[in-house]
Design an enzyme around this catalytic site. Structure first.
Site, mmCIF file in Angstrom:
data_model
loop_
_atom_site.group_PDB
_atom_site.id
_atom_site.type_symbol
_atom_site.label_atom_id
_atom_site.label_comp_id
_atom_site.label_asym_id
_atom_site.label_seq_id
_atom_site.Cartn_x
_atom_site.Cartn_y
_atom_site.Cartn_z
ATOM 1 N N ARG A 232 0.839 -1.189 0.000
ATOM 2 C CA ARG A 232 0.000 0.000 0.000
ATOM 3 C C ARG A 232 0.880 1.246 0.000
ATOM 4 N NH1 ARG A 232 -3.132 -3.218 -1.154
ATOM 5 N NH2 ARG A 232 -5.226 -3.645 -0.360
ATOM 6 N N GLU A 261 -3.608 6.821 -8.162
ATOM 7 C CA GLU A 261 -3.421 5.875 -9.265
ATOM 8 C C GLU A 261 -4.396 6.181 -10.395
ATOM 9 O OE1 GLU A 261 -3.604 1.869 -7.779
ATOM 10 O OE2 GLU A 261 -1.762 2.091 -6.622
ATOM 11 N N HIS A 279 0.333 -1.255 -10.663
ATOM 12 C CA HIS A 279 -0.503 -2.049 -9.753
ATOM 13 C C HIS A 279 -0.872 -3.388 -10.395
ATOM 14 C CE1 HIS A 279 -3.177 -1.382 -6.008
ATOM 15 N NE2 HIS A 279 -2.871 -2.653 -6.136
#
Length: 313
Positions: A232, A261, A279
């Site tokens: 994270r 993001e 990601h």
């Protein structure tokens, strides 16, 4: 008229696992097939829905309050920090996860990022692509120490591979599993001990209210350490990481997660010692299959149990 379930993960559109929702007697709605829905699309779709198979999109309190029939949200992964969990609990909306579904994929990416940082692989590949012969001296991981912050399903997988590479491993975990005793030089240790000895530090902890890896934590690492974050963004003080990279205290920062993001071009993402990926930790064929299948089953079980309780009442 069948009760409605909203499905938003891009990987779910056209996936056979979704057919199990229909077979269970639910209407399936894709507010934005193959794409991330806008807040408006999502609110319209959820307004009359009882179930929600959720992707990575934010689920704030206002959205939950606008869905009065909603009984369960099922995530196709472990993380649920994009969902307002407090409001969900207040409204009686169950939030379901698919733990460990993507653990292998994230662990393999972590090892890949460690190796890429140790050998400057992105630089080497870009050099050859440009017709050049760029070379940077690398470091071998064998004989070095890996520090883990978090030793759950992912961290334990990373530890086993690191040990097989000839590394020693020290792990900090808030709830260490004493039954985890892999072959090799492994031990649980306090955070300060993990930091002070970590030639490579890899993060596998849940979201934090404040960064675990801040300026003092980075200063505690050995000079030239590699920092890997596939967990994270909130675990890391990005400004402190940038300062450590600029000062040469960190050899590299390899990350799959960002405060925003997609992050766009920032001083951190553009830094030559940063290896960034989009990601993709759980974005493997196998992880998607496990996560989506588990999310569908969890949602059916939750909604069916609600039906049974309503029938009993």
């Amino acid at each position: 008229m069948p009760e409605r379930i909203v499905v938003t993960p891009r990987s779910a559109h056209g996936h056979p696992a979704v057919d199990r929702l229909r077979a269970a007697g639910y209407e399936v709605v894709f507010p934005a097939p193959g794409a991330v829905p806008t807040p408006e699309q999502l609110q319209d779709a959820l307004a009359g829905s009882v179930g929600y198979l959720a992707g990575v999109e934010p689920v704030p309190a206002a959205l939950l309050r606008a869905a009065p029939r909603l009984r369960a949200i099922s995530r196709n992964g472990t993380g649920a920090d994009a969902i307002d969990l407090v409001t969900a609990e207040q409204l009686g909306v169950r939030v379901l996860r698919a733990p460990a579904a993507n653990a292998q994929g994230v662990a393999e990416l972590t090892i890949g990022l460690m190796l890429a940082a140790a050998r400057s692989l992105p630089f080497a590949a870009a050099s050859i692509r440009a017709g050049e012969w760029g070379r940077r001296e690398g470091v071998e991981l064998s004989g070095r120490r890996l520090g883990l912050v978090g030793a759950g399903q992912i961290g334990r997988r990373v530890a086993r591979v690191a040990l097989a590479l000839g590394m020693s491993v020290r792990a900090f975990d808030a709830y260490p599993d004493a039954s985890f005793r892999p072959e090799g030089d492994f031990a649980f240790a306090p955070l300060d001990e993990v930091l002070s000895g970590a030639d490579v530090l890899s993060l596998h902890a849940p979201p934090a209210d404040k960064p675990v890896i801040d300026g003092p934590a980075l200063a505690a690492l050995p000079a030239g350490a590699i920092l890997v974050n596939t967990a994270r963004a909130s675990l890391v003080d990005e400004a402190a990481v940038l300062a450590a990279l600029d000062a040469g205290r960190l050899r590299a920062y390899a990350t799959d997660v960002y405060a925003v993001e997609p992050p766009g071009v920032t001083a951190l993402t553009a830094h030559p010692a940063v290896i960034g990926t989009a990601h993709i930790g759980g974005y493997t064929r196998e992880s998607i299959e496990r996560a989506l299948s588990a999310a569908v089953d969890n949602l059916i079980d939750a909604l069916d149990s609600d039906r049974e309780r309503s029938g009993d009442d």
